[in-house]
Design a protein around this motif. Structure first.
Motif, PDB file in Angstrom:
ATOM      1  N   SER A 115       0.818  -1.361   0.070  1.00 49.56           N
ATOM      2  CA  SER A 115      -0.236  -0.017  -0.125  1.00 49.56           C
ATOM      3  C   SER A 115       0.777   1.374  -0.150  1.00 49.56           C
ATOM      4  CB  SER A 115      -0.865   0.095   1.399  1.00 49.56           C
ATOM      5  OG  SER A 115      -1.555   1.320   1.349  1.00 49.56           O
ATOM      6  N   ILE A 116       0.400   2.274  -0.257  1.00 49.91           N
ATOM      7  CA  ILE A 116       0.956   3.701  -0.243  1.00 49.91           C
ATOM      8  C   ILE A 116       0.810   4.157   0.794  1.00 49.91           C
ATOM      9  CG2 ILE A 116       0.991   4.157  -2.901  1.00 49.91           C
ATOM     10  CD1 ILE A 116      -1.500   5.754  -2.587  1.00 49.91           C
ATOM     11  N   GLY A 117      -0.369   3.665   1.549  1.00 50.51           N
ATOM     12  CA  GLY A 117      -0.368   4.313   3.149  1.00 50.51           C
ATOM     13  C   GLY A 117       0.251   3.374   3.974  1.00 50.51           C
ATOM     14  N   ALA A 118       0.054   3.988   5.320  1.00 55.57           N
ATOM     15  CA  ALA A 118       0.724   3.356   6.556  1.00 55.57           C
ATOM     16  C   ALA A 118       0.542   1.859   6.913  1.00 55.57           C
ATOM     17  CB  ALA A 118       0.554   4.125   7.678  1.00 55.57           C
ATOM     18  N   ILE A 119      -0.785   1.593   6.494  1.00 56.64           N
ATOM     19  CA  ILE A 119      -1.322   0.208   7.235  1.00 56.64           C
ATOM     20  C   ILE A 119      -0.843  -1.020   6.415  1.00 56.64           C
ATOM     21  CG2 ILE A 119      -3.357  -1.086   8.027  1.00 56.64           C
ATOM     22  CD1 ILE A 119      -4.806   1.648   8.275  1.00 56.64           C
ATOM     23  N   GLY A 120      -0.481  -0.651   5.347  1.00 59.22           N
ATOM     24  CA  GLY A 120       0.451  -1.867   4.619  1.00 59.22           C
ATOM     25  C   GLY A 120      -0.736  -2.906   3.873  1.00 59.22           C
ATOM     26  N   GLY A 121      -1.900  -2.489   3.619  1.00 55.66           N
ATOM     27  CA  GLY A 121      -2.613  -3.399   3.228  1.00 55.66           C
ATOM     28  C   GLY A 121      -3.225  -4.586   3.992  1.00 55.66           C
ATOM     29  N   PHE A 122      -3.254  -4.556   5.234  1.00 59.83           N
ATOM     30  CA  PHE A 122      -3.687  -5.404   6.357  1.00 59.83           C
ATOM     31  C   PHE A 122      -4.888  -6.009   5.822  1.00 59.83           C
ATOM     32  CE2 PHE A 122      -5.874  -6.682  10.131  1.00 59.83           C
ATOM     33  CZ  PHE A 122      -4.754  -7.566  10.893  1.00 59.83           C
TER      34      PHE A 122
END
Ligand code: FNR
Length: 186
Positions: A115-122
């Motif tokens: 992911s481009i975000g911080a949660i990493g596609g959890f």
């Protein structure tokens, strides 16, 4: 030297500049010579239609064969709306049928979400794992791989930029090779 373990790799993004695809390519280089990565093209698959099971369209059969040929499967996927992108779910469904003949059955696997975000596609990672439980794909539990901030992952040559991330991924690949050996069918 023993033959490399063959890994059918499923990328859950069709985007030309996909970080997930770039990661699949970088990992394929890092995994050699212990593992050979083959990226399976799922972008051209028709939408799954159960009516087609009886006639088995060639595209369905090619996908199922690619999985059956491989020693293992690896999913590298973005998260779409906290779940698995449709293109990947479509491929999963196609290869799971006809009923009782799932190509996934017993194939050792692993999941990497990106992911481009911080949660990493959890969310995508664990939604995918839910299907893998049903499909009897033993999915590596540790290490888990939720790759966040994907926009900063690569250098200009497409290699993993940060030493710590490269070390983590090298360790992940070594664990996956052991997982494949331990869960090899038959
Ligand atoms: C996203 N993205 C996203 N990211 C995330 O962390 N959680 C999410 O639920 C979603 N949802 C989502 C939906 C849709 C339709 C799109 C197009 C995108 C952003 C996503 O992480 C980003 O676009 C990645 O770059 C996609 O991965 P690839 O294509 O680079 O592999």
């Amino acid at each position: 030297m023993p033959a490399p373990r063959s890994v059918a790799v499923f990328v859950g993004s069709l985007r030309k500049e996909s970080y997930s695809r770039k990661l699949a390519l970088a990992l394929g280089e890092m995994a050699a010579p212990d593992m050979q990565f083959d990226l399976v093209d799922i972008g051209g698959l028709p939408l799954y239609n159960q009516d087609d099971d009886a006639s088995s369209p060639p595209a369905y059969e090619e996908l199922r064969d690619a999985i059956r040929r491989a020693d293992a499967v690896l999913f590298i996927t973005p998260e779409y709306n906290r779940s698995v992108p449709g293109v990947l779910k479509n491929a999963i469904d196609i290869a799971s049928r006809p009923y009782g003949q799932s190509a996934w059955n017993g194939k050792p696997g692993a999941v990497i979400s990106v992911s481009i975000g911080a949660i990493g596609g959890f969310g995508a990672n664990h939604h995918l794992r839910q299907s893998l439980v049903f499909l009897n794909v033993p999915a590596m539990q540790q290490p888990e791989a939720y790759i966040g901030n994907a926009g900063k992952l690569f250098d200009d040559a497409g290699a993993i930029a940060a030493d710590a991330t490269r070390d983590f991924l090298q360790n992940y690949l070594a664990a996956f090779a052991r997982w494949i050996d331990a869960n090899q069918a038959g």
